[in-house]
Scaffold this active site. Sequence first.
Site, short mmCIF file in Angstrom:
data_model
loop_
_atom_site.label_atom_id
_atom_site.label_comp_id
_atom_site.label_asym_id
_atom_site.label_seq_id
_atom_site.Cartn_x
_atom_site.Cartn_y
_atom_site.Cartn_z
CG LEU A 1 -8.75 -41.00 -20.10
CD1 LEU A 1 -9.88 -40.83 -21.12
CD2 LEU A 1 -9.22 -41.81 -18.90
CG ASP A 2 -2.09 -46.03 -20.44
OD1 ASP A 2 -1.29 -45.67 -21.33
OD2 ASP A 2 -2.15 -47.21 -20.04
CG LEU A 3 -4.68 -46.52 -26.49
CD1 LEU A 3 -6.16 -46.19 -26.55
CD2 LEU A 3 -3.97 -46.10 -27.78
CG ASP A 4 -1.57 -49.98 -25.69
OD1 ASP A 4 -2.58 -49.88 -26.39
OD2 ASP A 4 -0.40 -49.94 -26.15
#
Length: 219
Positions: free
Chosen positions: A6-9
């Site tokens: 999962l990407d964060l930003d």
Amino acid sequence: MTTVFLDLDGTLIDPKEGITLSIQHALRELGAEVPHQDELTWCIGPPLWGSFEIMLGAGADLDEAVALYRERFTAEGLYEADVYDGVGEMLEGLTDLGAALYIATSKPHSYAQTIIDHFGISSYVQGLFGSELDGTNSDKSDLLAHAINVTESDPSRSFMVGDRRFDIDGARNTGLTSIGAVWGFGEPGELHMAEADALASQPEDVPEIIIDMLGLEDE
């Protein structure tokens, strides 16, 4: 086992306030033109060095720009964010699938860990992969290759969820299935142009997309 990176930003959190104010701080300290916050959202996602090179031009001291950005970001910007609506439901749904969840972000891992701890995300994930402070692994392809190696994940049963073309390209380059997060900061059509394998209009859609792509409803 299914693995979801999962990407964060722009995927789990909306970091616009902290990132854009910190970029403005760096530009102001350097005596450069300071765009409005809304004109800096394209900087959310890709490595900072590249973004500052575009804004400051060739020959600029990019290390100084990044240092000035971090001066404000580490003091205030880390916490100037909001978790997107539906992210909790998405994380719970993925957990119910028995998937191994990991954060994969171009943000330095030391900052990212502080953020996911602060916003209560860390309890859902098995680990976090981020860049080093010198920029190592800020490229999503390099980062994901490293993460796959460390976790010993099977790319054929692994997914990358992110809002920018860098996430989609990184997934393709490492053999992962990509899911574009339409709610994030990608430019109009960016995820289509990057040829994401699937698009999710809201976080709650992600578990269902993975169930469908893996054919789990038929098991």
